[in-house]
Each structure stands twice: as C-alpha cells, then as structure tokens.
Design an enzyme around this catalytic site. Structure first.
Site, PDB file in Angstrom:
ATOM      1  CE  LYS A  10      -3.847  -1.940   2.218  1.00 15.47           C
ATOM      2  NZ  LYS A  10      -4.877  -1.793   3.490  1.00 15.47           N
ATOM      3  CB  CYS A  11       4.045   1.918   1.339  1.00 16.79           C
ATOM      4  SG  CYS A  11       5.278   3.027   1.553  1.00 16.79           S
TER       5      CYS A  11
END
Length: 114
Positions: A10-11
């Site tokens: 998600k980063c």
C-alpha cells in the site's frame, strides 16, 4: 546478489523500491509483506544495528499512533516490543543485502545496497 525487502504494497515508496529491485537481473529477491509476516524483535534489532541506527530512529511516526503511545522517546526494548506486536510502526521499506541494510526513503537509496 540476494536481497530481502520488507514491503508494504500500500506504500508508494515501497512499491517503487520493489520495482527497482525487480528490474535488476543480478538480484535474487525475497519479498516479505511485513504487515502479514512481521520480523521478529531479534531480526529488527539486527537490521537496525546493521543500519547503524536505533530502533527509535526506525520508528514510523506518520500514520501511526507512535507519538501518542510515547514511543518517540522510548528505550530500544520498548520500541522493538511495540514494533513486533504492531508492525505498522516499522518504517518502510527496509532492504537487506550482503552490503548492508537501509530504510529506502527515498527509493533510490536502495541503489547503495546493490
């Protein structure tokens, strides 16, 4: 060369770092989604030692409750214990190779390990 990335899909920075590693033909890559498979407290201590930083310096502040929990000024054991039980507190991405380990922020920092 073998490389391990402690990755959070998600980063954006983690994804960009992973892409740099995947583009390399000379890298045998292990991807660990650390939120699903967190490193042990011993592994974290070893990684921070290899980086030459304290666990507190490897603490993720943004998007966490680390400050509210008093972790920003806590001792190493307290921070490692919190990271082990709540891996969102680990700053990401961490990459480890035979040349060392680093928190790859910005993502180009990974090139120093290759």
């Amino acid at each position: 060369m073998k490389a391990t990335i402690w990755h959070n899909p998600k980063c954006g920075t983690s994804r960009k770092t992973l892409a740099i590693l995947e583009e390399r033909d000379d890298v045998e890559l292990t991807v660990v989604e650390y939120l699903k498979n967190p490193p042990s407290r011993e592994k974290l201590a070893q990684l921070y030692s290899d980086m030459g930083i304290t666990p507190c310096e490897g603490l993720r502040i943004r998007g966490t409750d680390a400050t509210e929990r008093g972790l920003t000024g806590a001792d190493a054991n307290t921070v490692l214990e919190a990271m082990e039980s709540d891996p969102i507190l680990i700053e990401r991405p961490i990459v480890e190779t035979e040349k060392g380990a680093a928190i790859c922020r910005p993502q180009e920092k990974v090139l120093d390990l290759l």
